[in-house]
Design a protein around this motif. Structure first.
Motif, mmCIF file in Angstrom:
data_model
loop_
_atom_site.group_PDB
_atom_site.id
_atom_site.type_symbol
_atom_site.label_atom_id
_atom_site.label_comp_id
_atom_site.label_asym_id
_atom_site.label_seq_id
_atom_site.Cartn_x
_atom_site.Cartn_y
_atom_site.Cartn_z
ATOM 1 N N SER A 138 0.525 -0.957 -0.035
ATOM 2 C CA SER A 138 -0.339 0.133 -0.144
ATOM 3 C C SER A 138 0.519 1.186 -0.306
ATOM 4 N N ASP A 139 1.525 1.332 0.703
ATOM 5 C CA ASP A 139 2.490 2.617 0.531
ATOM 6 C C ASP A 139 3.663 2.611 -0.460
ATOM 7 N N VAL A 140 3.741 1.392 -1.277
ATOM 8 C CA VAL A 140 4.764 1.778 -2.141
ATOM 9 C C VAL A 140 3.681 2.608 -3.344
ATOM 10 N N GLN A 141 3.009 1.839 -3.384
ATOM 11 C CA GLN A 141 1.606 2.282 -4.679
ATOM 12 C C GLN A 141 0.807 3.275 -4.130
ATOM 13 N N ALA A 142 1.559 4.033 -3.053
ATOM 14 C CA ALA A 142 0.647 5.586 -2.784
ATOM 15 C C ALA A 142 1.705 6.529 -2.759
ATOM 16 N N ALA A 143 3.033 5.580 -3.257
ATOM 17 C CA ALA A 143 3.506 6.725 -3.443
ATOM 18 C C ALA A 143 3.457 7.859 -4.311
ATOM 19 N N GLU A 144 4.571 9.274 -4.481
ATOM 20 C CA GLU A 144 4.324 10.145 -5.186
ATOM 21 C C GLU A 144 5.178 9.473 -6.220
#
Length: 89
Positions: free
Chosen positions: A25-31
């Protein structure tokens, strides 16, 4: 270098799976560096393409479709409807 480990030696499988989900989730939410683009996880693009091609078929050029249709005809093999549509375009 390649390393494999058994996660449940360190944490429960539920904790491990939760941390992997959080990381994903963190990777996919990265700018993103380019607007209207997406950050993909390893294998995500390939998985999407495989699903699309399983449902829609593998795209080929009109030229290849015409060549395959001509080859099928010359061998007396019925030309699949999909090749007839592409060749007629």
């Amino acid at each position: 270098f390649f390393m494999a480990f058994k996660p449940d030696l360190f944490v429960t499988m539920a904790e491990f799976e939760s941390s992997v989900d959080e990381l994903a989730s963190d990777v996919q939410a990265a700018e993103v560096a380019v607007a209207d683009r997406k950050v993909y996880l390893p294998g995500e693009i390939e998985s999407t393409v495989a699903t699309e091609r399983s449902e829609l078929g593998i795209p080929i050029s009109t030229e290849l479709a015409e060549q395959l249709a001509a080859l099928a005809s010359s061998l007396g093999v019925p030309v699949p409807h999909e090749l007839q549509k592409v060749g007629a375009s």
